[in-house]
Design a protein around this motif. Structure first.
Motif, short mmCIF file in Angstrom:
data_model
loop_
_atom_site.label_atom_id
_atom_site.label_comp_id
_atom_site.label_asym_id
_atom_site.label_seq_id
_atom_site.Cartn_x
_atom_site.Cartn_y
_atom_site.Cartn_z
N ASN A 35 0.83 -1.20 0.00
CA ASN A 35 0.00 0.00 0.00
C ASN A 35 0.86 1.26 0.00
O ASN A 35 1.99 1.26 0.52
CB ASN A 35 -0.91 0.04 1.23
N LYS A 37 1.30 5.48 1.04
CA LYS A 37 1.23 6.19 2.31
C LYS A 37 0.52 7.53 2.12
O LYS A 37 0.59 8.13 1.06
CB LYS A 37 2.64 6.46 2.86
N SER A 38 -0.14 7.98 3.17
CA SER A 38 -0.80 9.28 3.13
C SER A 38 0.26 10.38 3.09
O SER A 38 1.11 10.45 3.98
CB SER A 38 -1.69 9.46 4.36
N ASP A 91 -2.08 6.63 -0.04
CA ASP A 91 -2.55 5.39 0.55
C ASP A 91 -3.79 4.83 -0.13
O ASP A 91 -4.29 3.78 0.27
CB ASP A 91 -2.80 5.57 2.05
#
Length: 403
Positions: A35, A37-38, A91
């Motif tokens: 995934n 990431k923000s 994300d």
């Protein structure tokens, strides 16, 4: 025959149907997924941030460096992007890193061809899981063939991108020409006027050339409203009379309209207040929304969401079409209504526009703008041809039909 033997035979049958040298694998065998990431978006940052829809901003930091496949995980899930260099992936993306014997560009085109959006899970937000993409079955050619297929498809994509740039260049030129020609005009020597070289005068619409005047739209032709026959009467519908709606105008490519998605019968026309509008009239969407424009190339009628301008002989239809583009914002301001904004026949008739008095100047202006529209249309048709070729190549090359 036991279950194991049946599965083994089925696998052998599937392998036998593959092109020579190709193999069936799961996506997780050739790509390592994780995934994103923000990120923290910073205006003026130097590193691009990608979300499920593509580029969404810039940041001063990065956590990817190399060549990666991004798959939209949440929201616009299934969208696939190929990114390289120092970037950030948010994300709502899955990050795929190719393992050995795989070229990222080939996998990018393969995922585009497979269209992962077809496999999204319909939850509160569209979703594609890491588990799904890991288990997705694909067929994979040998590495040299992957490179060759990717090279061919990249060549087509480069041609499409080049054509896009040409179209955008023409559109910028057209926008600048419209601003000059529809406010300053062009003299008999083919020169765009300026206040330094030509005479201008004050008008209700600001400074205009001395050879121009300000008129109301209702003075240059008659404004016609439309209507809708009773939709519960089958005998009023599926005839041969073109019946234009704002939806028809919204889907139009180019300035001419020849047909409509629905047509009415002569009986339907006789049983509503709509009238036949002669060809070479300007059709304007007067609601939902205000401001779509077209020139009718056949006799038409319209629904109540459109108004038509039937010009008198002193005015050039092509010029008035281009001219009205300059007044769309004013039309919208004149609209009123609670459910949706609509410009009435009365308000549209009173719309003031600046026009050359001489029809010959109207024709010169329309001719210049028509030429650039023809150039844009030519490039758009070429782009459509390239896109058809690309779709055919993807079908042939990514399935092994053509080696």
């Amino acid at each position: 025959m036991d279950r194991f033997t049946k599965l083994k035979d089925k696998k052998t049958e599937n392998e036998a149907n593959l092109p020579e040298g190709w193999k069936r694998v799961s996506l997780g065998e050739i790509l390592s997924f994780r995934n994103g990431k923000s990120p923290q978006i910073v205006d003026g940052g130097m590193y691009p941030i990608y979300g499920s829809n593509g580029l969404i901003g810039f940041t001063n930091d990065y956590f990817l460096n190399g060549v990666f496949l991004l798959v939209g995980r949440v929201g616009a899930s299934g969208e696939t992007h190929l990114v390289s260099g120092k970037v950030w992936a948010s994300d709502n993306c899955l990050i795929g890193e190719c393992k050995s014997d795989t070229t990222p560009v080939f996998i990018y085109y393969l995922l585009k061809y497979l269209d992962l959006k077809k496999f999204i899970t319909q939850t509160a937000q569209p979703l594609i899981t890491q588990s799904f993409v890991n288990n997705l079955q694909i067929i994979l050619p040998p590495l040299p063939e992957q490179h060759k297929i990717a090279e061919i498809l990249e060549t087509i994509d480069n041609a499409i991108e080049k054509t896009d740039r040409i179209i955008e260049k023409y559109k910028r030129i057209k926008q600048g020409l419209m601003q000059d020609l529809l406010t300053k005009g062009i003299d008999e020597n083919g020169q765009i006027r300026s206040e330094e070289t030509h005479r201008f005068k004050d008008s209700p619409l600001g400074r205009i050339p001395e050879e121009w005047g300000v008129v109301e739209l209702g003075e240059i032709g008659s404004i016609k409203s439309g209507s809708t026959p009773d939709t519960s009467k089958p005998e009023f519908w599926n005839g041969n009379i073109v019946w234009i709606t704002p939806d028809d105008l919204s889907k139009l490519e180019g300035k001419y309209i020849y047909t409509s998605s629905r047509k009415i019968t002569k009986k339907g026309l006789q049983n509503c207040s709509a009238k036949i509008i002669p060809k070479n009239s300007v059709v304007i969407s007067s609601r939902a929304p205000i401001g779509y424009l077209a020139i009718s190339k056949v006799d038409i009628t319209t629904n109540q969401g459109c108004k038509s301008v039937v010009l008198n002989k002193l005015f050039e239809i092509e010029f008035i079409y281009y001219c009205l583009f300059q007044y769309i914002d004013k039309m919208i301001m004149l609209g009123s209504g609670t459910t949706f904004s609509e410009i009435s026949k009365t308000e549209l008739s009173k719309l003031k526009i600046a026009v050359p008095i001489a029809k010959s100047e109207q024709q010169r202006i329309a001719s210049i703008l028509s030429q650039i529209d023809e150039a844009i249309e030519k490039e758009q048709k070429y782009k459509e041809k390239l896109e058809r070729i690309k779709r055919g190549l993807m079908e042939d090359l990514l399935t092994g039909k053509v080696r």
